[in-house]
Every structure is written in structure tokens, then in C-alpha cells.
Design a protein around this motif. Structure first.
Motif, PDB file in Angstrom:
ATOM      1  N   SER A 137     -25.100  12.700  -4.203  1.00 26.02           N
ATOM      2  CA  SER A 137     -24.229  12.357  -3.081  1.00 26.02           C
ATOM      3  C   SER A 137     -24.525  10.931  -2.633  1.00 26.02           C
ATOM      4  CB  SER A 137     -24.483  13.321  -1.911  1.00 26.02           C
ATOM      5  OG  SER A 137     -25.809  13.148  -1.416  1.00 26.02           O
ATOM      6  N   ASP A 138     -23.663  10.394  -1.760  1.00 23.63           N
ATOM      7  CA  ASP A 138     -23.877   9.036  -1.263  1.00 23.63           C
ATOM      8  C   ASP A 138     -25.197   8.937  -0.516  1.00 23.63           C
ATOM      9  OD1 ASP A 138     -21.465   8.332  -2.337  1.00 23.63           O
ATOM     10  OD2 ASP A 138     -20.343   8.541  -0.446  1.00 23.63           O
ATOM     11  N   GLU A 139     -25.553   9.989   0.247  1.00 28.09           N
ATOM     12  CA  GLU A 139     -26.802   9.984   0.996  1.00 28.09           C
ATOM     13  C   GLU A 139     -28.005   9.974   0.046  1.00 28.09           C
ATOM     14  OE1 GLU A 139     -24.324  12.018   1.474  1.00 28.09           O
ATOM     15  OE2 GLU A 139     -23.568  11.485   3.485  1.00 28.09           O
ATOM     16  N   GLN A 140     -27.888  10.733  -1.054  1.00 25.00           N
ATOM     17  CA  GLN A 140     -28.986  10.774  -2.023  1.00 25.00           C
ATOM     18  C   GLN A 140     -29.152   9.429  -2.726  1.00 25.00           C
ATOM     19  OE1 GLN A 140     -27.476  14.196  -4.168  1.00 25.00           O
ATOM     20  NE2 GLN A 140     -29.186  15.490  -3.459  1.00 25.00           N
ATOM     21  N   ALA A 143     -30.838   7.128  -0.382  1.00 19.94           N
ATOM     22  CA  ALA A 143     -32.261   7.446  -0.259  1.00 19.94           C
ATOM     23  C   ALA A 143     -33.041   6.901  -1.457  1.00 19.94           C
ATOM     24  CB  ALA A 143     -32.445   8.959  -0.144  1.00 19.94           C
ATOM     25  N   ILE A 144     -32.469   7.035  -2.671  1.00 21.32           N
ATOM     26  CA  ILE A 144     -33.136   6.514  -3.879  1.00 21.32           C
ATOM     27  C   ILE A 144     -33.244   5.003  -3.804  1.00 21.32           C
ATOM     28  CG2 ILE A 144     -32.920   6.242  -6.384  1.00 21.32           C
ATOM     29  CD1 ILE A 144     -31.592   9.005  -6.447  1.00 21.32           C
ATOM     30  N   GLN A 145     -32.174   4.347  -3.320  1.00 23.44           N
ATOM     31  CA  GLN A 145     -32.187   2.891  -3.216  1.00 23.44           C
ATOM     32  C   GLN A 145     -33.186   2.401  -2.179  1.00 23.44           C
ATOM     33  OE1 GLN A 145     -27.991   2.192  -2.513  1.00 23.44           O
ATOM     34  NE2 GLN A 145     -27.586   1.820  -4.705  1.00 23.44           N
ATOM     35  N   GLY A 146     -33.657   3.317  -1.333  1.00 27.39           N
ATOM     36  CA  GLY A 146     -34.660   2.948  -0.343  1.00 27.39           C
ATOM     37  C   GLY A 146     -35.979   2.554  -0.979  1.00 27.39           C
ATOM     38  N   PHE A 147     -36.299   3.168  -2.108  1.00 27.28           N
ATOM     39  CA  PHE A 147     -37.531   2.783  -2.803  1.00 27.28           C
ATOM     40  C   PHE A 147     -37.251   2.205  -4.186  1.00 27.28           C
ATOM     41  CE2 PHE A 147     -36.780   7.299  -3.677  1.00 27.28           C
ATOM     42  CZ  PHE A 147     -36.874   7.370  -5.061  1.00 27.28           C
ATOM     43  N   PRO A 153     -25.912   3.766  -9.879  1.00 27.95           N
ATOM     44  CA  PRO A 153     -25.429   4.743 -10.868  1.00 27.95           C
ATOM     45  C   PRO A 153     -24.226   4.264 -11.660  1.00 27.95           C
ATOM     46  CG  PRO A 153     -24.968   5.480  -8.620  1.00 27.95           C
ATOM     47  CD  PRO A 153     -25.879   4.301  -8.499  1.00 27.95           C
ATOM     48  N   VAL A 154     -23.377   3.428 -11.050  1.00 27.94           N
ATOM     49  CA  VAL A 154     -22.190   2.935 -11.762  1.00 27.94           C
ATOM     50  C   VAL A 154     -22.601   1.957 -12.850  1.00 27.94           C
ATOM     51  CG1 VAL A 154     -20.015   1.700 -11.547  1.00 27.94           C
ATOM     52  CG2 VAL A 154     -20.747   3.288  -9.750  1.00 27.94           C
ATOM     53  N   ARG A 155     -23.449   0.995 -12.469  1.00 31.92           N
ATOM     54  CA  ARG A 155     -23.896  -0.011 -13.443  1.00 31.92           C
ATOM     55  C   ARG A 155     -24.742   0.630 -14.534  1.00 31.92           C
ATOM     56  NH1 ARG A 155     -28.268  -3.367 -13.663  1.00 31.92           N
ATOM     57  NH2 ARG A 155     -28.945  -2.719 -11.590  1.00 31.92           N
TER      58      ARG A 155
END
Length: 958
Positions: A137-140, A143-147, A153-155
Motif C-alpha cells: 500500500s502507499d503507507e507501506q 514506511a519502507i522509504q523511511g529507512f 517500486p515503479v523504477r
């Protein structure tokens, strides 16, 4: 003890003697074939026609005569197929690791007759799942991009398309590669085995030139082998004989749940083999109920492990004359060399099944040096070839270069070091035909192969003349054939790789090559790896390297196919590997009488320092029957001897040259050396041992000091005998280009590699360019400081002075040296010494200058005072002021070259007249000791000064 092969031979002689020549015996290894052939020969009483005795691979090759290519050819052909199927421009050296795994997977798929289309389709699906982020999801994602800031995911999906395309095309690659090999009448091992099995399965027919095939000593069978075994078993054309300890078939209760019966891991394959392919009913397997004498030895390190092997073999040699019944098994084959050096002299015959790593031979190191030299060799526009000094010297110091060039190599080394050139022009290295053949620039792969092989032939012929170099000649011959084989393969390629790629391929190829030892396999002590023990039995057995991670190995095979997928399609996994190792181990020890199992307790690069799990199991399987020992390594801490040099008649003769009028002069630096360490003085000035010469790439402190001295001399030279005014120094400071031009002259004079005649290498590079700028700043600062003491009259630069110093009425010592600068200011003669290193200018007592522990801090003061003493004898007066110009202190606010004495917390400048008497007294004490025949040259007690001494190895103080 009845061995498996002996019982097998007796069985067939007893029941099939008249028809045995129509039998084919198939074993898992070549060594088992040799030992079985010997057993037959020993048991038959009359001459008979021998049966066919072959390995399982040879059996399949008889069924399908397609030649199995060597691994090098297969990898190159796989690279070609990969490039065509994947439309990739991957280079061969980049492809090698990938190719080795692909070839291994293709082999496994074929040997185990897995469906390649399904395997690779599932593999591609798994890879797609691993890279699928659509469920996030967008929230997940946030959250991953936080660390993981770069996560996108697109690239990632865009990047993965080309990656996933590789997995999608693996089946196409598999088919294309097999078709390509078939078209060239070649194959890899698994391809041949699968083709035979598929043909048998499809045609229900296998043409055999034998009445019966005997399969003996096998354990883990692949699916292709099972197809053949099953077919021949149904046709009643094969018999099977399994070698195993009966104990491993016993099912025992699981300690955690007694209701569950557990099968021994070593029986994983044997149990099913006995059910599917039973042995003849009248076959009596050579089981034994006797428990061997088993000792587990915990060696502290690999050297102790080798010593344990020596002691065991020595003990065995005293009790048996049949050395071939003793085997030394290397679980870790890297222990071959230490073990070979530990074999007792009682074993005159040794058979080694392992090979010596080609990468450890002097022949390979020679080729490595040649290749390293080629990498750094350059050709200028003028057509001149330049060689990098490090590679040239490394090559000339190689043992085989001394064989080719004899004494010429050493003289050339001395000549090149004396010239101190970073790059050496090719014309200096072609004075003889041998040198011209060695030092040449190679530009093509074909020429590189010819170049290396011609030099190997040259070395081979020189070794041949010496007569006792057969082993080294074998190394050279093996390396020669390896290079030739690589050349032949590359010749068939549509595009030739460049020399750099060739070097990469060559090193990867040699990394796994071993030079086989020659020997009689049926005589003497047997030294072998674990695989070679299949179907063999020994009475006396020692296995070294029984460490977890080595025996069994804990690393899974390199593969693109993950564990679960391999498990699902019946491909070998790490579990199979453990069971196979267990079978090898328990089969090997069950008929032996005396066994020693050795592991190391210290962690090394190849061993974990933990005993193998199989040794742990023995404690439970043989409770109270195992011996455990911890061999002690005798460690002696040698007392460091006091090294002295007595003053023999020859030594006193050398020292007397300092006392002879017109003889050698004892310099201030030499006396400093004696005060710091009399033994160092002996090495340098009596024994005249020089420091090892080398070509310096960087401007070390000694060279920096020389550069500063010469720059100052160049600036002041026009003023010798004249007054130096402030305006004279302002002229230099006002023309910085003139300073740099002078520096260029000094650098070119002192460092020949910076500017060579061709003009090819004119730039200072790396750290040396920084040194140049630092020296420039020092010179500019020095001139600013010197302005503060102008005017003064400059008397001399680099002045040689000497005097005969009266030690007593009978002895006069020649003292002398070079004073950096002598000038006069306000009626006082100044003796100035430039110091670019550590230079103390303050002291308390004259005795401190002669104290061994404090002399290092006061060395500059001592030497300058001694120069002043010599100069006063020359001038006939004491109106002299010694001084030290410390380059490191030039940037201090106060510029003062005077030596200061600290008395009553006050610092006062020192004039020679004030300290001359006390200095002379202390000097005479040192000189008296130096020339006393009863006082030896001893080591200094101040060990701190040994850290930078070039002779600390001689004194055991490094």
C-alpha cells in the motif's frame, strides 16, 4: 581383516571363474578399479583373461561415445550460446562465474532427469514473486522509504524487466546449448548420462558387449543411473554389491520421542538401494563386529595436526611392514603440504592421489610476474618501451630468472637500483638475447601465449641441465599445456579477447588446477582425499581436518536453483551432501583396526575450531570405547641472547685506520651512532654492512633533507666570501619563478625518475607533488627568516673539515665531517647545521649529550658542538657559536638558530668556549671506550631506539 574388494574378488572367482572374462565390473572411482584388479591377480592361481574393470563414467561413455569436452571448452561454448539467446554483449571474464553455475545446474538437471522446462519456468516465477511489490500500500511504501530512501517500486519494476527476461530464457538457453554441442559432436557429462538413460527408457534396450555387469561400491545414485540399474536388473544382466557398515541400518528410538524410530543419516541412500537393487542371495558382505581402536585427537593448530600425523605414522611403521594398508586422509586438502613434510622416513614409498595446486608453484609465480609486468609496460609515441621498476625487479629476483640469467640477474638488479629510475627504458634491458626475450611489450593474445610458452621452454631447458629438478620441470610442463589449451580454445572463437581479458581468464582457470603426483598407486602409504576412499579399506587410518564446516562441508553447492525447487524436482541438496559425507565416514572406519581422528581447536581460514558432528556422534555410538587425547605442542620461549662483537685483531686493525694520520675520519654522525648503540656502529662502520638498496618512488625524509640542503646551497653559493644583505634575499623572494626553476634543477638531479631523457615522464605525481609544494613553502619561509639575521659574512657551504684530536700523548683520533654552513656575524663565527627532522636545541648538562638514553633528543646539539670543536682547531680560536636551523621550526614566531643551555630555569645561548673543556672530557671518555680492545661492541639498553634501526633483525629486536 577381509576387505570389501577382497571379498568381492573371492566371490566371483568362486562362482564365476570360467566366465569372469565376460563380466564388466563398474566402480565409483578409478582407484577402486586398480585395487580390485590387484585383488583378482592375487587370488587366481592360473592365468585367466581379465574382466573389464571401469568407472561409472567410463561405462556411460561406452554406451554413448560422444566425447565429453573439458570444462574450459564447455564454458566458452556456453558463453557463445548465452550471448546468442540473451542478445547480450557480456564479456567472457564477466560470464565465467555465471557460466560455472549454469553448467553445474544443467549437469544436475540432466543427471537427475528433471524436466528442464518446468524447472526453469518455476525458477522464473519465483524470481518474479521476489521482485513483486504490487501488494504494498502507499503507507507501506512510505514506511519502507523511511529507512530506504531510494526505494521506488515503479523504477525497480522497470529495472527488473531485463533481469527477469534472463530467467524466462533459461530454458531456451538450455536447449540451444545442447543443440550446439550436439552439432559439434560434443557433450557435457550430464548430457551423455541423460541421453543414455532416455534411450533405454524409450527403447527398452541397452546393447551390452558383456554377459553381466557388476556394480560395486556405490551409494548416492542419480536418476539416470537408477534408470540403467533398474533396466539391467530386470533384464538380469547386472548384479549389485553394496559396501556399508551393518550398524547404520539399525533404527534407533528418537531421544525426544522414543516411539519414533530414527534411521542413521549414512543409510539414507543405501537403504533404498538394498531394496531396489538387492545383492545376490549367496553374497556375504564383509561385516565386522570388532570395535576399532579409535582415538580422537584435539590439536591446537594445523602444525600440531601434522605432528600428530607424524607420530601416528611412525608408531604404525614399527608394527607393520605392509605400508599400503595405512592411509592418511585429508578432509581439508589444503593441509597437503604440511602433511608431506611430516611423513616419517620409514615410508619410502608414498602414493598421493591429491594434486599440488598449480597456483602455488614457482612456475605460476613466474608467469604471474610476467603478466604483472605486461600490465604496467608502456610504449611512447617515439616507439620506446618503458617498464615499471617494481615489476622488473620482482621478475629479476624470481628464482627462475637466476636460472636463466645466472649471475647476470643480480648485477642487473644492482645497476637498476643504483640508477633509481621509476620507469626503465627497454634498451637497458636487452643486452643479451635472454633479456631481450623477457623484456618486450606484448600487444595481442596470440603473441602473449607464444611469449609465455617460449619463456617456460627456456626455463625448462635450463632446469633440465641441472638434472635434479624433475618436480619443477613437471610444474612447468603442466603450466605450458594449460596455456596451450587455453590458446587453442580461444583460437576457435569468432572474436579474440584482449591480453587483459586473457590474463583474467588464465588466473581463473589456474585457480582450480592441480598438478597430479606420479607414483605407484598400489604401494606404500596412501595419502588421499575422502572421495578417493570409496570401496577401499585400510587397517590403519588417520583422518585430519575433522572440523565442522570442513567435514562435512556446510556450504551448499553454487546454484541458481533454490533449495525448495531442487528438493521438489529431486535435485541434490545440502541434505544429500551431509548424508553422503556420513556414508563415506562410517563406511571408511567400520573395518579399520586402528583409527586416529584429528581436528583443530583453533579457528583458521578454512576451519571453525569445532569438532565435526560425526565425532560428536561417535561418543554416543561407542560409549566408553573412545580414547581422547590433547597433544601438547612443546613451546619454548628462547631467552634473547645479548649480542656483542668482540674487538678482535681484525677489528682493531679496522679501528686503527681512524688513528692513522691521513686515514679515515670519525664523523660526528658516526660518533652519534656509537653513543646510541655501539653494536650499530660496529655493523655500519666496522663490518660495513649497508642498508638494502631499493628504488624510492616517494620522496622519503632523507631525500627531502638532501633537496633542502641543495636548494639552500644553490641560493647562497654566489655569496661565499661575501656579505649577505637583506636586499639579496629580497631579490629571491621577489622572483618566485626563479625559486621554482632552481627547485626543478635540484629535483631533476636528485630524483632521476622525475625527468628522464625522453621527456616521457616529466610530472611529479601523487604525494611527490605535495612534497614539492611543501619544500617551496619552506624555502620561501627560510628566506624570510634569514632576513632577520642579515647582514652576515658567508665563509663556506658544505665545508669539509678535519683534525687530529689528541686522545692522550700517544693516540690522536682523526675527526672530520662536512659543515652545512659557516658564517660570521658581529665577530662570532657561526657553525650552522640544517636539520629537516627532529632537532632538539636545548640541554641542561654536557653529560646529557653523551647519555645513551637521552642522546637521540640531543643528537643535533652534540654534532654541531663537535663540528665547532673541529673548526676551532682549524681556526686556532674558540670564538665560535654552534647553531642548528630546524626546518620544522621555521614557521615559529621567533627565528633563532642558537643552542640554549638551561640552568637555574634560565635559557642562555651557548658559545663553544664555555663548554669546550667539559665537552672534550666527555668526548675523550667515549673515544677511549671505542678504541679499548677489551671493551666489546654491545647492544644498547635503550630498546626504544631499536624501532627505527635497520639492523634490528640482526639483533633480534625487530
Amino acid at each position: 581383516m577381509h576387505t570389501f574388494l577382497e571379498r568381492l574378488a573371492r566371490y566371483h572367482i568362486s562362482y564365476h571363474l570360467t566366465e569372469i572374462n565376460e563380466f564388466c565390473f563398474v566402480f565409483p572411482s578409478r582407484r577402486a578399479c586398480l585395487f580390485f584388479n590387484r585383488q583378482l591377480g592375487q587370488l587366481v592361481e592360473e592365468p585367466i583373461w581379465a574382466p573389464k574393470i571401469i568407472t561409472i563414467n567410463e561405462f556411460f561413455n561406452e554406451m554413448d561415445a560422444t566425447p565429453v569436452s573439458d570444462s574450459i571448452s564447455l564454458l566458452f561454448k556456453l558463453h557463445t550460446a548465452y550471448s546468442e539467446v540473451m542478445s547480450s554483449d557480456i564479456t567472457i571474464d564477466e560470464f565465467l562465474p555465471l557460466g560455472e553455475m549454469l553448467l553445474s545446474d544443467f549437469n544436475d538437471i540432466d543427471k537427475y532427469m528433471a524436466n528442464p522446462k518446468e524447472v526453469f519456468a518455476n525458477l522464473a516465477a519465483i524470481k518474479k514473486l521476489e521482485g513483486d511489490f504490487t501488494h504494498l500500500s502507499d503507507e507501506q511504501i512510505e514506511a519502507i522509504q523511511g529507512f530506504w530512501e531510494t526505494f521506488d517500486p515503479v523504477r525497480l519494476s522497470e529495472q527488473q524487466e531485463s533481469f527477469l527476461a534472463v530467467w524466462d530464457k533459461l530454458y531456451d538457453l538450455y536447449l540451444h546449448y545442447r543443440q550446439s554441442l550436439t552439432g559439434q559432436n560434443e557433450a557435457y557429462d550430464g548430457m551423455v548420462i541423460r541421453r543414455v538413460a532416455e534411450k533405454v527408457r524409450a527403447e527398452k534396450h541397452l546393447p551390452l558387449p558383456y554377459k553381466r555387469v557388476v556394480f560395486a561400491g556405490f551409494n548416492a545414485l542419480n536418476e539416470s543411473e537408477k534408470v540403467i540399474f533398474h533396466f539391467l536388473n530386470i533384464q538380469n544382466k547386472a548384479t549389485f554389491f553394496w559396501d556399508y557398515p551393518q550398524k547404520i541400518l539399525q533404527e534407533i528410538p528418537d531421544p525426544s520421542n522414543p516411539k519414533i524410530k530414527v534411521t542413521h543419516e549414512a543409510a539414507l541412500f543405501i537403504k533404498s538401494n538394498l531394496q531396489d537393487y538387492p545383492s545376490p542371495s549367496d553374497w556375504e558382505a564383509p561385516f565386522t563386529d570388532e570395535t576399532a581402536d579409535i582415538t580422537i585427537s584435539a590439536a591446537s593448530n594445523e602444525l600440531v595436526q601434522a605432528q600428530v600425523a607424524h607420530d601416528f605414522l611412525k608408531e604404525v611403521a614399527l608394527t607393520t611392514s605392509q605400508k599400503e594398508k595405512t592411509a592418511l586422509i585429508l578432509a581439508d586438502e589444503q593441509q597437503l603440504l604440511p602433511v608431506l613434510h611430516s611423513i616419517p622416513a620409514a615410508y619410502s614409498s608414498i602414493n598421493i592421489t591429491l594434486g599440488y595446486p598449480l597456483k602455488n608453484t614457482p612456475a605460476f609465480s613466474l608467469v604471474e610476474n610476467l603478466l604483472a609486468m605486461q600490465k604496467t609496460t608502456r610504449t611512447t609515441r617515439e616507439g620506446k618501451t618503458w617498464f615499471y621498476h617494481r615489476d622488473v625487479l620482482a621478475l629479476l629476483r624470481h628464482q627462475y630468472m637466476k636460472t636463466i640469467l645466472e649471475e647476470g640477474s643480480q648485477s642487473l638488479i644492482h645497476h637498476l637500483i643504483a640508477s633509481n629510475q621509476l620507469f626503465i627504458e627497454g634498451s637497458r634491458l636487452n643486452e643479451t638475447p635472454q633479456l631481450a626475450a623477457i623484456f618486450q611489450k606484448i600487444d595481442t593474445t596470440a603473441a602473449l601465449t607464444t611469449y609465455l610458452n617460449e619463456l617456460l621452454i627456456m626455463v625448462y631447458r635450463q632446469l633440465e641441465k641441472q638434472g635434479d629438478k624433475k618436480l619443477e620441470m613437471e610444474f612447468i610442463f603442466f603450466l605450458f599445456t594449460t596455456i596451450k589449451r587455453l590458446s587453442d580454445i580461444l583460437t576457435d572463437l569468432p572474436q579474440q579477447p584482449n591480453p587483459q581479458t586473457w590474463q583474467s581468464l588464465f588466473k581463473k582457470l589456474v585457480a582450480g588446477q592441480s598438478v597430479p603426483f606420479k607414483g605407484e598407486p598400489l604401494q606404500g602409504l596412501q595419502i588421499m582425499g575422502l572421495l578417493e576412499t570409496r570401496a577401499l579399506d585400510f587397517e590403519n587410518l588417520i583422518i585430519i581436518g575433522m572440523n565442522e564446516g570442513v567435514f562435512p562441508k556446510t556450504t551448499p553447492p553454487n546454484s541458481f536453483i533454490p533449495f525448495n525447487l531442487r528438493k521438489g524436482y529431486g535435485l541434490p541438496t545440502i541434505d544429500n551432501q551431509d548424508a553422503i559425507f556420513a556414508y563415506y565416514f562410517y563406511r571408511l572406519i567400520h573395518r579399520a583396526k586402528r583409527i586416529k581422528l584429528v581436528y583443530t581447536t583453533s579457528k583458521s581460514t578454512s576451519e571453525e575450531g569445532e569438532m565435526s558432528r560425526f565425532l560428536q556422534q561417535l561418543y554416543y555410538e561407542y560409549p566408553g570405547k573412545l580414547k581422547v587425547e590433547t597433544p601438547l605442542q612443546t613451546v619454548t620461549i628462547p631467552t634473547q641472547p645479548d649480542i656483542t662483537a668482540t674487538k678482535s685483531e681484525a677489528v682493531m686493525q679496522i679501528l686503527s685506520t681512524y688513528l692513522t694520520p691521513g686515514g679515515r675520519n670519525l664523523s660526528p654522525s658516526a660518533l652519534s651512532t656509537y653513543i646510541e648503540c655501539p653494536l650499530r656502529f660496529y655493523y655500519r662502520y666496522v663490518a660495513q654492512i649497508n642498508e638494502p638498496d631499493s628504488i624510492s618512488e616517494d620522496l622519503d625524509p632523507r631525500v627531502f633533507g638532501n633537496l633542502f640542503h641543495e636548494m639552500v646551497e644553490l641560493i647562497y653559493q654566489p655569496f661565499v666570501g661575501k656579505m649577505v644583505q637583506e636586499s639579496d634575499l629580497d631579490q629571491w623572494l621577489g622572483d618566485k619563478a626563479r625559486i621554482k626553476s632552481s627547485m626543478d634543477q635540484v629535483f631533476e638531479k636528485n630524483i632521476p625518475f622525475i625527468r628522464q631523457k625522453s621527456g616521457a615522464f616529466t610530472d611529479l605525481q601523487g604525494k611527490n607533488s605535495l612534497v614539492y609544494e611543501i619544500l617551496f613553502k619552506y624555502i620561501v619561509r627560510f628566506l624570510h627568516c634569514e632576513k632577520q639575521v642579515t647582514p652576515f659574512r658567508l665563509h663556506a657551504l658544505e665545508e669539509r673539515v678535519e683534525t687530529g684530536h689528541p686522545l692522550n700523548p700517544e693516540i690522536s683520533v682523526n675527526l672530520g665531517g662536512t659543515i652545512d654552513r659557516t658564517d660570521e656575524k658581529e665577530g662570532m663565527v657561526r657553525i650552522l647545521d640544517y636539520k629537516t627532522g627532529k632537532a632538539g636545541k636545548e640541554f641542561r648538562e654536557i653529560e646529557d649529550l653523551f647519555n645513551r638514553e637521552r642522546h637521540s633528543d640531543n643528537k643535533a646539539i652534540f654534532q654541531t658542538l663537535l663540528y665547532g670543536l673541529i673548526k676551532s682547531d682549524n681556526l686556532g680560536h674558540n670564538n665560535i657559536e654552534p647553531g642548528v636551523i630546524s626546518v620544522k621550526e621555521l614557521f615559529k614566531d621567533l627565528y633563532d638558530s642558537r643552542i640554549l643551555r638551561i640552568q637555574n630555569k634560565k635559557k642562555t645561548p651557548v658559545a663553544l668556549e664555555e663548554v669546550k673543556a667539559a665537552f672534550t672530557t666527555q668526548l675523550n671518555l667515549v673515544l677511549t671506550e671505542l678504541f679499548d680492545a677489551q671493551t666489546p661492541f654491545v647492544q644498547t639498553d635503550h630498546k626504544k631506539s631499536c624501532g627505527y634501526c635497520v639492523f634490528n633483525k640482526h639483533c633480534l629486536r625487530e
